[in-house]
Design an enzyme around this catalytic site. Structure first.
Site, PDB file in Angstrom:
ATOM      1  N   ASP A   1       0.829  -1.207   0.000  1.00 14.57           N
ATOM      2  CA  ASP A   1       0.000   0.000   0.000  1.00 14.57           C
ATOM      3  C   ASP A   1       0.862   1.255   0.000  1.00 14.57           C
ATOM      4  OD1 ASP A   1      -2.666  -1.256   0.235  1.00 14.57           O
ATOM      5  OD2 ASP A   1      -1.862  -1.987   2.118  1.00 14.57           O
ATOM      6  N   ASN A   2       1.903   1.238   0.808  1.00 17.53           N
ATOM      7  CA  ASN A   2       2.809   2.378   0.851  1.00 17.53           C
ATOM      8  C   ASN A   2       3.531   2.549  -0.478  1.00 17.53           C
ATOM      9  OD1 ASN A   2       4.280   4.505   2.416  1.00 17.53           O
ATOM     10  ND2 ASN A   2       6.021   3.192   1.947  1.00 17.53           N
TER      11      ASN A   2
END
EC number: 2.4.1.80
Length: 450
Positions: free
Chosen positions: A286-287
């Site tokens: 996600d990052n």
């Protein structure tokens, strides 16, 4: 002045400046929490749009086993106040324990367009990315909302998220007149994916809810609802770079498909994968997706006035330590400088060097200065926590103030030992599997956990 006196003076100035910077970041996070969250949410205009005018959203819930409070977290997306969405429940095993819960939820809400996708394909070491591959392809709409299995949302969250996603739209329309909204023209047949300079990702700050009052769970809750939330809001308020935790993310499938893989090992292949598959080697996918949208496509990020409720299961103190160690080890390979400086931003360490610097430069006793610093710090944390809980009062069990303070104090005392432990290795265990995090941030599977 002697050399030692000069060095002491310079050190005092440096540490005082650093202490002021740390406090500025803390106060920015606190101020953001007070301004954005400490009031009732305003209903989105989109909830009143006709289906033909509303942008469609595909909600994807990647699942694996029986997570904490699973029925309620899944049910929350079936009760959304929004005219046009579908829900995809994704698992990789037809015998997954989550499936009976999914079936119960779907049977209770037959009016909601929902389906289950079971696909065991693997494109990398990250099971969440593997689980999302087929739902990405089969999603009915370009606008995707990925919501982790432990997370629950309030009914108005989707409408406010979509509105934030299209916040670039210029208009002179009245915000109090849904019929004059420019979003009436952002239907699926006319709108285009975001372009550089526009919002390309919408996310929420996670707030922990703890039903099982084990000490590890309580410490995790204290961390997420104070220090983590405060810093998360502050970093996003500065907009100097992407900072996405990934519990709840909305973005365009078309945008994701145009991302090149940030993985050096995949880029070395004759035909490297693009899109979602290119993030398979990373545990913090996600990052990495947020960073790629920010840097590669130049897309901005936005947050709404909503929080996402993250239900925490039973954790021992050892479980809590292992979880924090794992993500520090992942983070140090992605943002080494920030990770190395992290202890200097913690309450106790910053209080010690701040009190010494003030005493050295301005005079005064170090101990009272340190205690004043800690009192101010806990006050800011409690105020931040209360602001974030404005719209979720009554959700979760009653909280003991004494227990919270004990958990908060334990978190602060454990911060430095956990960081030091995380620095000793690059191996992590996630969902029963051992990995080694290499310099690029990629994870290499080492074998089954003993």
């Amino acid at each position: 002045m002697s050399d030692s006196g000069t060095l002491s003076l310079i050190g005092g100035i440096v540490f005082l400046v650093l202490w002021v910077v740390v406090w500025s970041i803390c106060l920015l996070g606190w101020r953001t929490a007070r301004i954005r969250y400490a009031h009732p949410n305003i209903p989105s205009r989109l909830s009143k749009l006709p289906v033909s005018s509303a942008p469609g959203v595909t909600i994807i819930r990647p699942l694996c086993g029986l997570d904490q409070n699973l029925y309620n977290t899944l049910e929350s997306v079936m009760k959304l106040d929004y005219p046009k969405f579908e829900v995809i429940f994704a698992v990789q095993d037809e015998k997954d324990e989550a499936l009976p819960v999914v079936n119960m939820v779907m049977e209770k809400y037959p009016e909601v367009e929902a389906k289950v996708i079971i696909d065991s394909r693997k494109v990398g070491v990250n099971p969440k990315v593997n689980n999302l591959m087929t739902p990405f392809q089969e999603a009915k709409y370009d606008l995707l909302w990925i919501l982790d299995s432990t997370c629950s949302v309030l009914p108005g969250t989707l409408g406010r998220s979509v509105e934030a996603f299209f916040s670039n739209t210029s208009s002179t329309a009245s915000p109090y007149d849904p019929e004059s909204s420019p979003l009436l023209s952002i239907s699926d047949d006319v709108r285009k994916p975001p372009i550089a300079g526009e919002v390309g990702l919408v996310h929420q700050v996670p707030i922990a809810v703890c039903y099982q009052k084990t000490w590890g769970s309580l410490i995790e809750q204290a961390y997420l609802n104070t220090t983590h939330a405060k810093m998360y809001l502050a970093i996003n308020a500065t907009s100097i770079d992407s900072c996405v935790v990934g519990k709840s993310c909305m973005y365009s499938r078309d945008n994701i498909s145009h991302l090149t893989t940030p993985s050096p090992s995949l880029r070395s292949l004759p035909d490297p994968p693009s899109g979602l598959a290119g993030f398979g080697p990373f545990l913090a996918e996600d990052n990495m997706i947020g960073l790629s949208l920010w840097h590669e496509l130049k897309l901005k990020h936005a947050m709404t006035s909503d929080v996402v409720l993250d239900f925490i299961g039973s954790l021992s103190v050892r479980d809590y330590i292992n979880r924090r160690v794992r993500w520090i080890r992942v983070r140090k390979k992605m943002t080494l400088a920030a990770t190395l400086l992290e202890p200097l931003t913690e309450s106790i360490i910053s209080g010690l060097y701040g009190a010494w610097a003030i005493s050295r430069l301005l005079g005064g006793n170090i101990l009272p200065l340190f205690l004043l610093h800690m009192a101010a710090w806990i006050s800011v944390d409690i105020s931040t926590k209360r602001a974030l809980e404005t719209n979720i009062k009554g959700i979760g069990p009653p909280e003991s103030k004494v227990t919270f303070l004990m958990a908060w104090a334990a978190r602060e005392c454990l911060a430095l030992p956990i960081w030091m432990l995380a620095m000793t290795s690059s191996e992590v265990v996630w969902r029963g599997q051992k990995y080694k995090i290499i310099a690029s941030g990629e994870a290499i599977r080492l074998g089954d956990r003993n």
